[in-house]
Design a protein around this motif. Structure first.
Motif, PDB file in Angstrom:
ATOM      1  N   UNK A  80      39.724  31.253  33.083  1.00 39.58           N
ATOM      2  CA  UNK A  80      41.112  31.750  32.597  1.00 39.58           C
ATOM      3  C   UNK A  80      40.761  33.396  32.234  1.00 39.58           C
ATOM      4  N   UNK A  81      40.097  33.656  31.411  1.00 35.55           N
ATOM      5  CA  UNK A  81      40.104  34.976  30.913  1.00 35.55           C
ATOM      6  C   UNK A  81      39.750  35.809  32.327  1.00 35.55           C
ATOM      7  N   UNK A  82      38.941  35.649  33.215  1.00 34.70           N
ATOM      8  CA  UNK A  82      38.803  36.447  34.557  1.00 34.70           C
ATOM      9  C   UNK A  82      40.076  36.584  35.139  1.00 34.70           C
ATOM     10  N   UNK A  83      40.799  35.351  35.197  1.00 32.80           N
ATOM     11  CA  UNK A  83      42.084  35.394  36.214  1.00 32.80           C
ATOM     12  C   UNK A  83      43.193  36.151  35.670  1.00 32.80           C
ATOM     13  N   UNK A  84      43.246  36.380  34.081  1.00 36.85           N
ATOM     14  CA  UNK A  84      44.358  37.081  33.560  1.00 36.85           C
ATOM     15  C   UNK A  84      44.181  38.573  33.773  1.00 36.85           C
ATOM     16  N   UNK A  85      45.201  39.147  33.672  1.00 37.83           N
ATOM     17  CA  UNK A  85      45.261  40.975  34.043  1.00 37.83           C
ATOM     18  C   UNK A  85      44.875  41.274  32.499  1.00 37.83           C
ATOM     19  N   UNK A  86      44.184  42.462  32.483  1.00 37.86           N
ATOM     20  CA  UNK A  86      43.838  43.163  31.229  1.00 37.86           C
ATOM     21  C   UNK A  86      45.241  43.471  30.534  1.00 37.86           C
TER      22      UNK A  86
END
Length: 134
Positions: free
Chosen positions: A60-66
């Motif tokens: 989830x953290x990797x798929x969310x944009x910064x």
């Protein structure tokens, strides 16, 4: 002249005032996060009603944009490419094609095709529907 009688009405008044006070306190507490209000956090921790949000899973953290870039209100969105508007003769051809498909489906279903405005004669008037019985 009696202002109030002791008993049920004064009990109801006190209960109403207590509920109103609790609602105001609760509303004020919801305006700021619990992490910034330690007195409320301590109470909710002791009552075991605090929500501790776990960190999101790795995928989830990797798929969310910064940074989330939202379009502000009142800004015209950029023009998107899409199909060009149809010309009047193209619209007429599409209407005729859809009308033919509907008539074919009506024949396959054993229904009579409805009289449309295009097929009606100028002197024809639609029959009024009978009133529904009450």
């Amino acid at each position: 002249m009696r202002i109030g009688r002791p008993g049920k009405s004064s009990w109801r008044f006190c209960a109403g005032m207590l509920l109103a006070g609790l609602a105001m306190v609760g509303g004020g507490c919801s305006a700021q996060p619990l992490s910034e209000n330690p007195s409320v956090k301590g109470v909710t921790d002791k009552l075991n009603i605090t929500t501790n949000v776990p960190p999101p899973a790795d995928f989830v953290a990797k798929s969310r944009p910064q940074s989330l870039e939202y379009m502000p209100v009142g800004v015209v969105p950029p023009a998107r490419g899409g199909p060009a508007p149809r010309k009047p003769d193209q619209v007429k051809a599409l209407e005729a094609e859809m009308e033919g498909t509907r008539a074919r489906h009506d024949r396959l279903g054993g229904r009579k095709p409805p009289v449309t405005a295009a097929k009606a004669k100028p002197g024809d008037k639609p029959k009024p529907k009978p009133a529904a019985p009450l």
